[in-house]
Structures are given as structure tokens and as C-alpha cells.
Design a protein around this motif. Structure first.
Motif, PDB file in Angstrom:
ATOM      1  N   ASN A 130       6.549  -2.921   5.427  1.00 27.23           N
ATOM      2  CA  ASN A 130       5.322  -3.664   5.115  1.00 27.23           C
ATOM      3  C   ASN A 130       4.402  -2.841   4.230  1.00 27.23           C
ATOM      4  O   ASN A 130       4.522  -1.607   4.175  1.00 27.23           O
ATOM      5  CB  ASN A 130       4.560  -3.999   6.407  1.00 27.23           C
ATOM      6  CG  ASN A 130       5.257  -5.099   7.183  1.00 27.23           C
ATOM      7  OD1 ASN A 130       5.200  -6.277   6.815  1.00 27.23           O
ATOM      8  ND2 ASN A 130       5.941  -4.707   8.232  1.00 27.23           N
ATOM      9  N   GLY A 131       3.450  -3.530   3.613  1.00 26.90           N
ATOM     10  CA  GLY A 131       2.483  -2.826   2.787  1.00 26.90           C
ATOM     11  C   GLY A 131       1.750  -1.739   3.559  1.00 26.90           C
ATOM     12  O   GLY A 131       1.471  -0.657   3.023  1.00 26.90           O
ATOM     13  N   THR A 132       1.461  -2.027   4.826  1.00 25.79           N
ATOM     14  CA  THR A 132       0.744  -1.033   5.639  1.00 25.79           C
ATOM     15  C   THR A 132       1.578   0.239   5.819  1.00 25.79           C
ATOM     16  O   THR A 132       1.022   1.340   5.870  1.00 25.79           O
ATOM     17  CB  THR A 132       0.375  -1.632   7.016  1.00 25.79           C
ATOM     18  OG1 THR A 132      -0.257  -2.895   6.822  1.00 25.79           O
ATOM     19  CG2 THR A 132      -0.559  -0.721   7.781  1.00 25.79           C
ATOM     20  N   THR A 135       0.907   2.107   2.455  1.00 24.72           N
ATOM     21  CA  THR A 135      -0.419   2.720   2.279  1.00 24.72           C
ATOM     22  C   THR A 135      -0.627   3.858   3.283  1.00 24.72           C
ATOM     23  O   THR A 135      -1.188   4.898   2.940  1.00 24.72           O
ATOM     24  CB  THR A 135      -1.546   1.667   2.423  1.00 24.72           C
ATOM     25  OG1 THR A 135      -1.397   0.965   3.653  1.00 24.72           O
ATOM     26  CG2 THR A 135      -1.529   0.681   1.261  1.00 24.72           C
ATOM     27  N   TYR A 158      -9.048  -4.031   1.249  1.00 26.14           N
ATOM     28  CA  TYR A 158      -8.052  -4.218   2.309  1.00 26.14           C
ATOM     29  C   TYR A 158      -6.825  -3.360   2.011  1.00 26.14           C
ATOM     30  O   TYR A 158      -6.251  -3.454   0.931  1.00 26.14           O
ATOM     31  CB  TYR A 158      -7.638  -5.692   2.396  1.00 26.14           C
ATOM     32  CG  TYR A 158      -6.685  -5.951   3.544  1.00 26.14           C
ATOM     33  CD1 TYR A 158      -7.124  -5.864   4.862  1.00 26.14           C
ATOM     34  CD2 TYR A 158      -5.339  -6.238   3.324  1.00 26.14           C
ATOM     35  CE1 TYR A 158      -6.265  -6.078   5.929  1.00 26.14           C
ATOM     36  CE2 TYR A 158      -4.464  -6.459   4.386  1.00 26.14           C
ATOM     37  CZ  TYR A 158      -4.930  -6.372   5.679  1.00 26.14           C
ATOM     38  OH  TYR A 158      -4.068  -6.574   6.734  1.00 26.14           O
ATOM     39  N   HIS A 159      -6.434  -2.533   2.988  1.00 24.78           N
ATOM     40  CA  HIS A 159      -5.246  -1.704   2.773  1.00 24.78           C
ATOM     41  C   HIS A 159      -4.216  -1.855   3.885  1.00 24.78           C
ATOM     42  O   HIS A 159      -3.208  -1.154   3.877  1.00 24.78           O
ATOM     43  CB  HIS A 159      -5.640  -0.232   2.626  1.00 24.78           C
ATOM     44  CG  HIS A 159      -6.470   0.035   1.402  1.00 24.78           C
ATOM     45  ND1 HIS A 159      -5.986  -0.130   0.124  1.00 24.78           N
ATOM     46  CD2 HIS A 159      -7.763   0.418   1.271  1.00 24.78           C
ATOM     47  CE1 HIS A 159      -6.941   0.166  -0.760  1.00 24.78           C
ATOM     48  NE2 HIS A 159      -8.028   0.488  -0.093  1.00 24.78           N
ATOM     49  N   GLY A 160      -4.483  -2.752   4.864  1.00 27.10           N
ATOM     50  CA  GLY A 160      -3.470  -2.956   5.888  1.00 27.10           C
ATOM     51  C   GLY A 160      -4.041  -3.225   7.256  1.00 27.10           C
ATOM     52  O   GLY A 160      -5.246  -3.424   7.437  1.00 27.10           O
ATOM     53  N   HIS A 212      -9.840  -7.148  -5.268  1.00 30.67           N
ATOM     54  CA  HIS A 212      -9.420  -8.482  -4.849  1.00 30.67           C
ATOM     55  C   HIS A 212      -9.891  -8.800  -3.443  1.00 30.67           C
ATOM     56  O   HIS A 212      -9.191  -9.475  -2.674  1.00 30.67           O
ATOM     57  CB  HIS A 212      -7.907  -8.660  -5.010  1.00 30.67           C
ATOM     58  CG  HIS A 212      -7.067  -7.484  -4.566  1.00 30.67           C
ATOM     59  ND1 HIS A 212      -7.273  -6.798  -3.403  1.00 30.67           N
ATOM     60  CD2 HIS A 212      -5.987  -6.895  -5.160  1.00 30.67           C
ATOM     61  CE1 HIS A 212      -6.364  -5.840  -3.278  1.00 30.67           C
ATOM     62  NE2 HIS A 212      -5.579  -5.867  -4.340  1.00 30.67           N
ATOM     63  N   ASP A 243      -3.063   1.356  -4.558  1.00 31.46           N
ATOM     64  CA  ASP A 243      -2.509   0.355  -3.644  1.00 31.46           C
ATOM     65  C   ASP A 243      -2.122  -0.857  -4.488  1.00 31.46           C
ATOM     66  O   ASP A 243      -2.946  -1.705  -4.801  1.00 31.46           O
ATOM     67  CB  ASP A 243      -3.536  -0.005  -2.570  1.00 31.46           C
ATOM     68  CG  ASP A 243      -2.986  -1.048  -1.601  1.00 31.46           C
ATOM     69  OD1 ASP A 243      -1.915  -1.616  -1.892  1.00 31.46           O
ATOM     70  OD2 ASP A 243      -3.635  -1.301  -0.570  1.00 31.46           O
ATOM     71  N   VAL A 245       0.136  -2.987  -3.468  1.00 32.99           N
ATOM     72  CA  VAL A 245       0.856  -3.860  -2.535  1.00 32.99           C
ATOM     73  C   VAL A 245       0.688  -5.330  -2.923  1.00 32.99           C
ATOM     74  O   VAL A 245       1.652  -6.090  -2.952  1.00 32.99           O
ATOM     75  CB  VAL A 245       0.356  -3.620  -1.091  1.00 32.99           C
ATOM     76  CG1 VAL A 245       0.838  -4.714  -0.145  1.00 32.99           C
ATOM     77  CG2 VAL A 245       0.818  -2.250  -0.602  1.00 32.99           C
ATOM     78  N   ARG A 246      -0.531  -5.723  -3.261  1.00 33.43           N
ATOM     79  CA  ARG A 246      -0.780  -7.137  -3.534  1.00 33.43           C
ATOM     80  C   ARG A 246      -0.492  -7.504  -4.997  1.00 33.43           C
ATOM     81  O   ARG A 246       0.073  -8.537  -5.291  1.00 33.43           O
ATOM     82  CB  ARG A 246      -2.224  -7.493  -3.193  1.00 33.43           C
ATOM     83  CG  ARG A 246      -2.441  -8.996  -3.188  1.00 33.43           C
ATOM     84  CD  ARG A 246      -3.862  -9.394  -2.868  1.00 33.43           C
ATOM     85  NE  ARG A 246      -4.399  -8.774  -1.672  1.00 33.43           N
ATOM     86  CZ  ARG A 246      -5.601  -9.038  -1.162  1.00 33.43           C
ATOM     87  NH1 ARG A 246      -6.373  -9.941  -1.751  1.00 33.43           N
ATOM     88  NH2 ARG A 246      -6.035  -8.423  -0.081  1.00 33.43           N
ATOM     89  N   SER A 270       4.699  -3.496  -1.969  1.00 32.36           N
ATOM     90  CA  SER A 270       5.417  -4.296  -0.965  1.00 32.36           C
ATOM     91  C   SER A 270       5.462  -5.731  -1.465  1.00 32.36           C
ATOM     92  O   SER A 270       5.999  -5.977  -2.546  1.00 32.36           O
ATOM     93  CB  SER A 270       4.764  -4.183   0.416  1.00 32.36           C
ATOM     94  OG  SER A 270       5.540  -4.830   1.387  1.00 32.36           O
ATOM     95  N   LYS A 271       4.872  -6.649  -0.724  1.00 36.32           N
ATOM     96  CA  LYS A 271       4.778  -8.070  -1.079  1.00 36.32           C
ATOM     97  C   LYS A 271       5.872  -8.564  -2.018  1.00 36.32           C
ATOM     98  O   LYS A 271       6.943  -8.938  -1.566  1.00 36.32           O
ATOM     99  CB  LYS A 271       3.384  -8.364  -1.627  1.00 36.32           C
ATOM    100  CG  LYS A 271       2.321  -8.310  -0.504  1.00 36.32           C
ATOM    101  CD  LYS A 271       1.077  -9.019  -0.884  1.00 36.32           C
ATOM    102  CE  LYS A 271      -0.011  -8.931   0.166  1.00 36.32           C
ATOM    103  NZ  LYS A 271       0.124  -9.893   1.246  1.00 36.32           N
TER     104      LYS A 271
HETATM  105  C1  LIG Z   1      -3.859  -4.540  -1.186  1.00 29.85           C
HETATM  106  C2  LIG Z   1      -3.096  -4.580   0.099  1.00 29.85           C
HETATM  107  N1  LIG Z   1      -2.724  -3.434   0.676  1.00 29.85           N
HETATM  108  C3  LIG Z   1      -2.024  -3.412   1.819  1.00 29.85           C
HETATM  109  C4  LIG Z   1      -1.692  -4.584   2.457  1.00 29.85           C
HETATM  110  C5  LIG Z   1      -0.936  -4.537   3.737  1.00 29.85           C
HETATM  111  O1  LIG Z   1       0.327  -5.075   3.558  1.00 29.85           O
HETATM  112  P1  LIG Z   1       1.146  -5.671   4.783  1.00 29.85           P
HETATM  113  O2  LIG Z   1       0.397  -6.876   5.259  1.00 29.85           O
HETATM  114  O3  LIG Z   1       2.477  -6.012   4.210  1.00 29.85           O
HETATM  115  O4  LIG Z   1       1.230  -4.605   5.819  1.00 29.85           O
HETATM  116  C6  LIG Z   1      -2.051  -5.814   1.889  1.00 29.85           C
HETATM  117  C7  LIG Z   1      -1.716  -7.074   2.542  1.00 29.85           C
HETATM  118  O5  LIG Z   1      -2.233  -8.119   2.261  1.00 29.85           O
HETATM  119  C8  LIG Z   1      -2.790  -5.805   0.678  1.00 29.85           C
HETATM  120  O6  LIG Z   1      -3.168  -6.947   0.096  1.00 29.85           O
END
Ligand SMILES: Cc1ncc(COP(=O)(O)O)c(C=O)c1O
Length: 421
Positions: A130-132, A135, A158-160, A212, A243, A245-246, A270-271
Motif C-alpha cells: 500500500n501507499g502507506t 511513505t 495526506y500520506h497514509g 491535493h 509522495d 502515491v496518488r 502505489s495506487k
Molecule cells: C498522497 C498519498 N500518500 C499516501 C497514501 C496512502 O496510500 P494507501 O491508502 O495505499 O496506504 C495515499 C492514499 O490515498 C495518498 O493519496
């Protein structure tokens, strides 16, 4: 596509959601809170379904059989189309041969090589789910490399969903965030102030690809800010972490800050990486090779081979199809169409962020009433928009999808004009 697509058949008539309601009731008994997190329809207008039955291309069908052209893309993971045949074939073939084992498959090396070849800031890659995971690993690697503790994060970013970064208070103690310091996105002086506060304990600066945050206008990073983030981390021998991820693979296949000429030391992905298969990656620079090996990065499913095969197929397809240009073009077409429709009715709207990840907010709409009415009317015409979170274009969207969507937004804006004048 429009021949087979049932979205417009109801022409704005109210849809009922009996199966969805029944599932919500069952869920309330056995899944506290529904476990839906940011995917919760609780924070969406009542007409939005919570549960879905199938997904194909850019179309979602809810459990009551209503179909929608989707502009949320599972909040980012879908990038080449739901159930994409190339991705499914690659993942299925890998799964049939070996899903999980005592170690990874060769596909992990193939995927790492592909990332290193195509992401200019990547000298190596590691993987998670996952993104978390990504990060959190970045924060640990930065601390391991520098032997320092302070990480700078933007207010509201938002980072997780773990205690060091979750936006919700439950289960979080002050110590979880004891070594975070905050700056404002795109504000160089606040970044420098936070660097000053960190002093000789600065491990890294964590920054989103663009601003965002939900419910407010999005902001692209200014060149000044991006270069300042690079300069302060260089000057302090600290780690610049992006980051992605998004936004990853939607703004630039080589990394979202490539067009700005700024490379991160670590990037979190991720995503969209696996077009819906659970996979995350951290990519990084050579100087962090030693440090990354001192961080314990693993999980029972982190070496699962099918998501890696899916990621490789997704990336190859994105590169083959000039996907970023396609998403940006269709996003611009949608944006300018909505702009004209709103202007013709004198409705004040703000469309912010990159065209391929658009957010639409209405002027004088602090309670989101206009946004809720607009998105509900679009939904009832078979278009799934989000009233307050950034949306996502995909490589699977077509001009015909945008044309159908603009028919729905035209009617939805008419409804807003009727009610709000
Ligand atoms: C910018 C950003 N970082 C980290 C995450 C965390 O990712 P995950 O939900 O896959 O753990 C998200 C999830 O929306 C995100 O948008």
C-alpha cells in the motif's frame, strides 16, 4: 460504446438502491463503521452507492445494476481500465504459475529494472503493498541514512493511514508524531522556518507531488518551491522524499517533479502502479542503498508475484500508449466543456489541479450544497464524479466518454442554476 452502455437510459430519473441499502444494514452489524475509510459513501450525497458489483473499462456497475462512467478510478489505482485484458492476462499467468512462495519470483527483478530504466531518479526499487507502506518506509530510510529524526510534512497533506500520518485521531499518541515538523505547501519561507526548527536533526522533507488536499483548491508545486525543497535538503544533507502515491504515472511516467527538473532522493509509489493490484514501491538514489538495507522492509504478501506482473504490464502499456498525453487531453476537454457550461449560466466554479486529476468546487459553497446537487444530478445520468476529492482520468477514457459526461454535467449545472440562481 454508447450503444452498449446503459448509463444514459435513465436520463436523470431517480435510481433506487435496494441491494445497496440491504448490504449497508448487514455491514453495520458485522463490520464496525463499514471499514470504508476514504472510500466511504457516508461523506457522499445519499444517491451514491456504497457497494459495486462489477467494473470494466471506465464503467462501474453498482450492486443494484446501475452503471456509471467513472471519474474516481477507485481513488487512483485504475489507470488503464478496470479489468484490462493485458494486465489481467499478465497477472493471471503469473498467478497460475506461482502466486506466492518462500521468496519472490523473477518478475520482481524485471519490475525493479523497468522502474530503474524509466524513472530518472530511481537507482533501485523496493516493493510493498500500500501507499502507506511506501511513505512509512521512506521516512524510516531517511532517518536511517541521516541518523537524525525530524521529518518535515506539509500542513493538511495526506500520506497514509498509520499513527505517524493518519488524519484521524483514534489510537494516535503524541509520541507518534514527536519528530514531525510542519510547513505550508508552496510556501518557501515556511519550509525554511521548519528547516530552521529542525536544526541539526533534519532527516528529510516529505512533499506531495502537488497539493491535493480534499475540499480545497488544488495547487501545482511552483518551480521556486520545488527547487527550494531540493536546495534545503541538499544544504542540510537531508533526504527529499516525494509522495507520488496518488499522482504517480498520471503527470509524468518518470515522476511528477521531472517536468520541474527536480529529482527526489526517495519516491513513494502505489495506487496506479498495478492498475488495481495491491502493490507499492519506493525508488531511491544510489547514496541511500546502504541505508535501505538497514530498514526491515517486509510483509507476508509483499513478494506476491501476480501484482508485480500486473505492475509491469501496466507500466509497459502506459509507456506504449502515450497515456499521460491522452489523460491530459481528455481532462482538458472535460474541463473546458464544464467551464463553458458554467460560464453560460453565470455559475462560479473553480477547476484546479492537473487536468488529468481534476477537482471541481463551486464558489460560495462552504456547505458543499451546490457540489452535492451537481454530482448527484450527474450520477443520476450515469456519471460518477466526486464532489470534493480530486478525480482521476485514465488511459481508458475516450472522447465519447467525455462527450456523454458533458451531456450529464450540462443537465447537472442547469439543476444548480435552477436551485441557486
Ligand atoms: C498522497 C498519498 N500518500 C499516501 C497514501 C496512502 O496510500 P494507501 O491508502 O495505499 O496506504 C495515499 C492514499 O490515498 C495518498 O493519496
Amino acid at each position: 460504446m454508447s450503444d452498449v452502455h446503459p448509463t444514459n437510459q435513465l436520463n436523470g430519473a431517480r435510481r433506487s438502491l435496494p441491494c445497496d441499502s440491504a448490504l449497508r444494514k448487514r455491514s453495520a452489524k458485522v463490520i464496525p463503521g463499514g471499514m470504508w475509510g476514504h472510500m466511504s459513501a457516508k461523506s457522499l450525497p445519499p444517491a451514491y452507492p456504497q457497494f459495486f458489483r462489477s467494473a470494466e473499462g471506465v464503467h462501474l456497475t453498482d450492486v443494484d445494476g446501475n452503471s456509471y462512467i467513472d471519474f474516481v478510478c477507485a481513488y487512483g489505482p485504475m489507470i488503464v481500465g478496470y479489468n484490462d485484458p493485458d494486465v489481467e492476462e499478465a497477472a493471471g499467468r503469473q498467478q497460475a504459475r506461482m502466486g506466492i512462495a518462500n521468496g519472490p519470483g523473477e518478475v520482481m527483478v524485471d519490475l525493479a529494472e523497468f522502474l530503474v530504466e524509466t524513472v530518472p531518479a530511481a537507482d533501485w526499487a523496493i516493493f510493498g503493498k500500500n501507499g502507506t507502506d511506501a511513505t512509512t518506509a521512506c521516512v524510516s530510510i531517511a532517518r536511517a541514512a541521516t541518523k537524525r529524526r525530524k521529518i518535515l510534512v506539509a500542513n493538511g497533506a495526506y500520506h497514509g493511514a498509520v499513527p505517524w500520518c493518519t488524519p484521524w485521531p483514534g489510537g494516535v499518541v503524541a509520541e507518534d508524531r514527536a519528530h514531525l515538523l510542519y510547513y505550508d505547501y508552496n510556501d518557501v519561507s515556511s519550509l525554511e522556518a521548519a528547516v530552521g526548527e529542525a536544526g541539526d536533526d533534519l532527516a528529510g522533507v516529505l512533499v506531495s507531488a502537488f497539493r491535493h488536499d480534499a475540499r480545497i483548491d488544488q495547487e501545482m508545486p511552483t518551480a521556486d518551491f520545488a527547487h527550494a525543497a531540493r536546495a534545503v535538503t541538499d544544504r542540510n544533507e537531508a533526504v527529499l522524499i516525494i509522495d507520488d502515491v496518488r499522482a504517480g504515472f498520471r503527470l509524468d511516467l518518470g515522476g511528477s517533479w521531472e517536468p520541474l527538473g527536480v529529482q527526489a532522493d526517495l519516491s513513494a509509489w502505489s495506487k496506479a502502479l498495478g492498475n488495481g493490484y495491491p502493490i507499492a514501491a519506493v525508488t531511491g538514489k544510489d547514496w541511500l542503498r546502504e541505508a535501505v538495507q538497514t530498514v526491515y522492509v517486509t510483509g507476508s504478501f509483499w513478494c506476491a508475484a501476480a501484482p508485480m506482473a500486473a505492475a509491469l504490464a501496466t507500466l509497459r502499456k502506459l509507456h506504449r500508449g502515450d497515456a499521460v498525453t491522452h489523460m491530459a487531453r481528455l481532462g482538458e476537454k472535460l474541463r473546458s466543456g464544464i467551464e463553458s457550461q458554467a460560464a453560460a449560466r453565470g455559475i462560479g466554479i473553480r477547476q484546479t489541479g492537473p487536468a488529468q486529476m481534476p477537482l471541481i468546487l463551486f464558489d460560495d459553497d462552504h456547505t458543499l450544497e451546490k457540489a452535492y446537487l451537481f454530482s448527484t444530478k450527474a450520477l443520476q445520468r450515469g456519471v460518477y464524479l466526486h464532489p470534493w476529492h480530486n478525480m482521476f482520468l485514465s488511459a481508458a477514457h475516450t472522447d465519447a466518454d467525455i462527450d456523454l459526461t458533458l451531456e450529464a454535467t450540462d443537465a447537472a449545472l442547469e439543476a444548480v442554476a435552477d436551485v441557486f440562481g
